[in-house]
Scaffold this motif. Structure first.
Motif, PDB file in Angstrom:
ATOM      1  N   GLU A 169     -11.936   1.799  -1.855  1.00 50.11           N
ATOM      2  CA  GLU A 169     -11.997   1.533  -0.421  1.00 50.11           C
ATOM      3  C   GLU A 169     -11.766   0.053  -0.123  1.00 50.11           C
ATOM      4  OE1 GLU A 169     -14.437   3.266   3.355  1.00 50.11           O
ATOM      5  OE2 GLU A 169     -15.410   3.246   1.403  1.00 50.11           O
ATOM      6  N   ILE A 170     -12.325  -0.806  -0.950  1.00 49.99           N
ATOM      7  CA  ILE A 170     -12.099  -2.242  -0.780  1.00 49.99           C
ATOM      8  C   ILE A 170     -10.619  -2.565  -0.906  1.00 49.99           C
ATOM      9  CG2 ILE A 170     -12.498  -4.509  -1.809  1.00 49.99           C
ATOM     10  CD1 ILE A 170     -15.300  -3.491  -2.618  1.00 49.99           C
ATOM     11  N   MET A 171      -9.993  -2.042  -1.937  1.00 48.52           N
ATOM     12  CA  MET A 171      -8.586  -2.341  -2.174  1.00 48.52           C
ATOM     13  C   MET A 171      -7.691  -1.767  -1.078  1.00 48.52           C
ATOM     14  SD  MET A 171      -8.939  -4.215  -4.716  1.00 48.52           S
ATOM     15  CE  MET A 171      -7.193  -4.576  -4.652  1.00 48.52           C
ATOM     16  N   ALA A 172      -8.041  -0.595  -0.568  1.00 45.45           N
ATOM     17  CA  ALA A 172      -7.212   0.041   0.456  1.00 45.45           C
ATOM     18  C   ALA A 172      -7.167  -0.772   1.743  1.00 45.45           C
ATOM     19  CB  ALA A 172      -7.731   1.449   0.745  1.00 45.45           C
ATOM     20  N   ASN A 173      -8.242  -1.500   2.034  1.00 50.88           N
ATOM     21  CA  ASN A 173      -8.293  -2.258   3.286  1.00 50.88           C
ATOM     22  C   ASN A 173      -7.732  -3.672   3.161  1.00 50.88           C
ATOM     23  OD1 ASN A 173      -9.683  -0.637   5.534  1.00 50.88           O
ATOM     24  ND2 ASN A 173     -11.022  -0.236   3.777  1.00 50.88           N
ATOM     25  N   ASP A 174      -7.538  -4.148   1.943  1.00 50.32           N
ATOM     26  CA  ASP A 174      -6.840  -5.409   1.692  1.00 50.32           C
ATOM     27  C   ASP A 174      -7.339  -6.543   2.591  1.00 50.32           C
ATOM     28  OD1 ASP A 174      -4.960  -7.032   0.383  1.00 50.32           O
ATOM     29  OD2 ASP A 174      -3.469  -6.698   1.952  1.00 50.32           O
TER      30      ASP A 174
END
Length: 434
Positions: A95-100
């Motif tokens: 989720e962290i990576m998806a929101n960049d």
């Protein structure tokens, strides 16, 4: 009853059957992706992307539910496999990576998870981090220290320089206030709590724009609204002091052509134009863009929300619960940071915490309205999905809290001046407010 189920009851009792059914039930259909709510038009966004003077950044805030708190006793409705840290941590990272986001502010991150998982994985995606555990770690042995949770802030290292990091320990700051020293309520109610905030002072490497990112975790108990209000008052006082101190630092000079050419990352023409501008000058701390985010454990009708959003709380406010806290309860609370919740324009989320016993908004991203504007926020979870689930965490949501994300644009300070000589402070320093 099915023979196999009957056998479980006969052998281990009804609780064992309930656990079996919970763990083996079909996984519900995942919800649709959360939709971004835009506060600017597509034409405005297109114009911003073409304008080298426009500076934007994205902030993610997330209480990830520390491993030691995720017990079957607390979350008996969650399948045991979905409660396991090895399962949840991967969803959190995804989720962290998806929101960049440019800045990732996490709460309930223990030392072990920070060092062994998040820092290791996020560093390979251009993030550097700052982490402090809650104050009780000082009284523990090395092994137990690794299990103490705290606040972690990550930032995009290619874009920002960490100038300074500071720890705010609410109980320690309270001890330093002369008007608190004769207050029994402070000793009995505030000093026993070890909640903290982590403050990062950063500069954009290309523009010299400064940012203050405060990441806080406030006391949880709904029966102690006074403690929450006192902690947030202490937080804001310290942030104001930190901001004014940061404003006194001389600005960094923009990068030289040779340093730009030697950069491993190719810079666009727009970036080069931006970096050629003189860095902004901040006459005082109120001119520096500020983000104060975290788990405030306080709903929008609370004194905490009222204080942060209006800058004022009267001395007799109900959330002080008739307790005495020096000048706070004799004169009231005030601040001049001009804060607003990023989600306020959308009416706040229906919930950022979802369990069978509580559903409501308690996590926020506050921003200084004088120098920041909100472009968009990540919207709510699909209502039809929520109607079919008991609570979080579950197969799709790894924490009992919801991740909140907002995109901002910077308004340059009006009193910017030509650059002064380069600063003498080190690249990164650390000081704790204790």
């Amino acid at each position: 009853m099915d023979a196999s189920l009957k056998q479980i009851v006969q052998k281990d009792g009804t609780p064992a059957l309930v656990s079996y059914l919970r763990d083996s039930c079909p996984i519900p259909v995942p919800p649709p992706d959360r939709v971004w709510k835009n506060f600017i038009s597509q034409a405005e966004r297109d114009a911003m992307e073409l304008d080298p003077n426009v500076e934007t950044f994205r902030v993610l805030c997330y209480n990830i539910l520390c491993e030691k708190y995720a017990t079957e006793r607390m979350y008996g409705y969650t399948p045991s496999w979905a409660l396991q840290w090895d399962y949840r941590k991967e969803l959190i990272l995804r989720e962290i990576m998806a929101n960049d986001a440019d800045f990732v502010c996490l709460q309930e991150v223990d030392n072990a998870s920070y060092e062994d998982y998040f820092l290791r994985n996020l560093s390979s995606h251009d993030y550097e981090g700052v982490h402090w555990p809650k104050s009780r770690y000082k009284t523990m042995g090395e092994g137990d220290r690794r299990l103490v949770d705290g606040c972690a802030t990550f930032y995009k290292a290619s874009k920002y320089t960490l100038v300074e990091k500071q720890l705010i320990e609410f109980s320690a700051v309270a001890m330093q206030r002369p008007d608190f020293k004769k207050t029994d309520d402070m000793f009995n109610r505030v000093l026993g709590k070890d909640h903290i905030a982590v403050v990062c002072l950063l500069e954009n490497k290309e523009t010299g724009t400064r940012l203050i990112i405060a990441n806080a975790h406030i006391h949880w108990d709904p029966q102690e609204r006074d403690v929450k209000l006192v902690q947030v008052a202490l937080l804001i006082e310290e942030v104001e002091k930190i901001a004014h101190s940061f404003a006194k630092y001389p600005p960094r000079l923009p990068p030289t052509p040779s340093s730009i050419a030697s950069s491993s990352t190719a810079l666009s023409a727009a970036q080069n134009n931006a970096s050629s501008r003189p860095p902004p000058i901040y006459s005082d701390g109120y001119k520096i863009p500020l983000i104060v985010c975290g788990d405030f454990n306080s709903i929008p009708s609370s004194g905490v929300y009222e204080f942060l959003s209006t800058g004022v709380v009267p001395p007799g406010h109900a959330d002080f619960m008739s307790h005495l806290y020096g000048k706070y309860t004799s004169e009231g609370l005030r601040h001049k940071l001009g804060l607003k919740s990023a989600y306020a324009a959308a009416g706040e989320l229906p919930m950022t915490n979802y369990t069978p016993s509580f559903q409501g908004a308690i996590d926020y991203i506050w921003y200084s309205t004088a120098n920041l504007s909100v472009n968009s926020v990540l919207g709510e979870v699909d209502k039809s999905y929520l109607e079919k689930v008991v609570g979080f965490p579950n197969a799709h949501f790894p924490s009992d809290h919801l991740c909140i994300v907002s995109e901002f644009r910077v308004r340059p300070p009006k009193d910017s001046q030509p650059p002064r000589p380069p600063p003498v402070f080190p690249e990164s320093s650390s000081r704790a407010h204790t």
